[in-house]
Write a protein that holds these residues in place. Structure first.
Motif, mmCIF file in Angstrom:
data_model
loop_
_atom_site.group_PDB
_atom_site.id
_atom_site.type_symbol
_atom_site.label_atom_id
_atom_site.label_comp_id
_atom_site.label_asym_id
_atom_site.label_seq_id
_atom_site.Cartn_x
_atom_site.Cartn_y
_atom_site.Cartn_z
ATOM 1 N N ALA A 18 0.838 -1.207 0.000
ATOM 2 C CA ALA A 18 0.000 0.000 0.000
ATOM 3 C C ALA A 18 0.872 1.256 0.000
ATOM 4 N N LEU A 19 1.954 1.233 0.763
ATOM 5 C CA LEU A 19 2.872 2.377 0.793
ATOM 6 C C LEU A 19 3.526 2.578 -0.569
ATOM 7 N N LEU A 20 3.979 1.492 -1.190
ATOM 8 C CA LEU A 20 4.573 1.609 -2.525
ATOM 9 C C LEU A 20 3.558 2.131 -3.538
ATOM 10 N N GLY A 21 2.316 1.667 -3.440
ATOM 11 C CA GLY A 21 1.264 2.172 -4.328
ATOM 12 C C GLY A 21 1.028 3.652 -4.127
ATOM 13 N N LEU A 22 1.005 4.078 -2.864
ATOM 14 C CA LEU A 22 0.838 5.505 -2.568
ATOM 15 C C LEU A 22 1.993 6.320 -3.141
ATOM 16 N N ILE A 23 3.209 5.842 -2.991
ATOM 17 C CA ILE A 23 4.382 6.549 -3.524
ATOM 18 C C ILE A 23 4.293 6.632 -5.046
ATOM 19 N N ALA A 24 3.903 5.544 -5.694
ATOM 20 C CA ALA A 24 3.791 5.544 -7.158
ATOM 21 C C ALA A 24 2.731 6.542 -7.619
ATOM 22 N N ALA A 25 1.561 6.513 -6.998
ATOM 23 C CA ALA A 25 0.481 7.423 -7.396
ATOM 24 C C ALA A 25 0.853 8.874 -7.122
ATOM 25 N N ALA A 26 1.480 9.130 -5.983
ATOM 26 C CA ALA A 26 1.896 10.501 -5.661
ATOM 27 C C ALA A 26 2.962 10.991 -6.637
ATOM 28 N N THR A 27 3.835 10.095 -7.071
ATOM 29 C CA THR A 27 4.854 10.448 -8.060
ATOM 30 C C THR A 27 4.196 10.787 -9.394
ATOM 31 N N ALA A 28 3.217 9.980 -9.813
ATOM 32 C CA ALA A 28 2.482 10.264 -11.047
ATOM 33 C C ALA A 28 1.793 11.623 -10.947
ATOM 34 N N PHE A 29 1.199 11.900 -9.803
ATOM 35 C CA PHE A 29 0.541 13.187 -9.570
ATOM 36 C C PHE A 29 1.552 14.325 -9.680
ATOM 37 N N GLY A 30 2.708 14.166 -9.043
ATOM 38 C CA GLY A 30 3.737 15.208 -9.096
ATOM 39 C C GLY A 30 4.221 15.472 -10.513
ATOM 40 N N PHE A 31 4.484 14.413 -11.265
ATOM 41 C CA PHE A 31 4.918 14.580 -12.658
ATOM 42 C C PHE A 31 3.831 15.270 -13.479
ATOM 43 N N ALA A 32 2.564 14.905 -13.257
ATOM 44 C CA ALA A 32 1.468 15.495 -14.019
ATOM 45 C C ALA A 32 1.303 16.979 -13.680
ATOM 46 N N VAL A 33 1.428 17.329 -12.417
ATOM 47 C CA VAL A 33 1.341 18.743 -12.027
ATOM 48 C C VAL A 33 2.499 19.523 -12.642
ATOM 49 N N TYR A 34 3.690 18.956 -12.597
ATOM 50 C CA TYR A 34 4.857 19.598 -13.209
ATOM 51 C C TYR A 34 4.620 19.820 -14.704
ATOM 52 N N HIS A 35 4.148 18.785 -15.406
ATOM 53 C CA HIS A 35 3.914 18.896 -16.846
ATOM 54 C C HIS A 35 2.828 19.934 -17.140
ATOM 55 N N THR A 36 1.766 19.944 -16.341
ATOM 56 C CA THR A 36 0.704 20.929 -16.520
ATOM 57 C C THR A 36 1.252 22.343 -16.332
ATOM 58 N N GLY A 37 2.108 22.527 -15.355
ATOM 59 C CA GLY A 37 2.734 23.834 -15.144
ATOM 60 C C GLY A 37 3.612 24.254 -16.304
ATOM 61 N N VAL A 38 4.304 23.291 -16.894
ATOM 62 C CA VAL A 38 5.127 23.574 -18.076
ATOM 63 C C VAL A 38 4.227 24.013 -19.226
#
Length: 164
Positions: A65-85
């Motif tokens: 569950a922790l690894l899943g949370l880290i993966a999803a949060a990482t995807a969220f971070g990359f998506a927010v970064y890309h949206t900002g770009v």
């Protein structure tokens, strides 16, 4: 009110990541070539889908569950970064052009030919949007939801009310 186990929450979150991957690949098959940041956003979703598959086999485990949370949060971070770009809020990578391998051994003519053939997909240009939200923006929205599902899964309670 139906009850959903933490294992089911993790599997649902992983299925959501798999669905986002399928959507990205569908858009790519329709001719929307991904940029470097688009591809980067896919890896954490792949990891989350694999983690959910492991949870289906092994059962609920806090570390999964922790690894899943880290993966999803990482995807969220990359998506927010890309949206900002895309929104020009900050600069993105300067090399969002697909790249050319073997640069050190290429002649100038070969390099020019390779560059002419290489599709240039800019990370700071929106190729598709729905309701004014780009693919990266939608990915951020859905990834936020998947992060919340993994967080609920991680809490470790036997039952979580409200989800079917």
């Amino acid at each position: 009110m139906t009850q959903t186990s933490n294992k089911q929450l993790g599997m649902l979150a992983g299925a959501g990541s798999a669905a986002l991957l399928a959507a990205a690949l569908t858009f790519q098959s329709l001719g929307y070539a991904p940029c470097e940041l688009c591809i980067l956003q896919r890896w954490p979703h792949l990891a989350a889908a694999i983690i959910a598959a492991l949870m289906a086999v092994l059962g609920w485990r806090r570390w999964l569950a922790l690894l899943g949370l880290i993966a999803a949060a990482t995807a969220f971070g990359f998506a927010v970064y890309h949206t900002g770009v895309e929104m020009k809020l900050w600069l993105g990578p300067q090399h969002c052009s697909g790249g050319v391998s073997g640069l050190a051994t290429m002649s100038t003519g070969d390099l020019m030919a390779a560059l002419e053939k290489a599709p240039v997909v800019r990370c700071d240009e929106i190729s598709w949007s729905l309701f004014g939200i780009s693919m990266a923006g939608w990915n951020a929205i859905f990834s936020a939801g998947l992060t919340a599902l993994w967080a609920a899964c991680l809490r470790g309670r036997k039952r979580v009310a409200g989800l079917a």
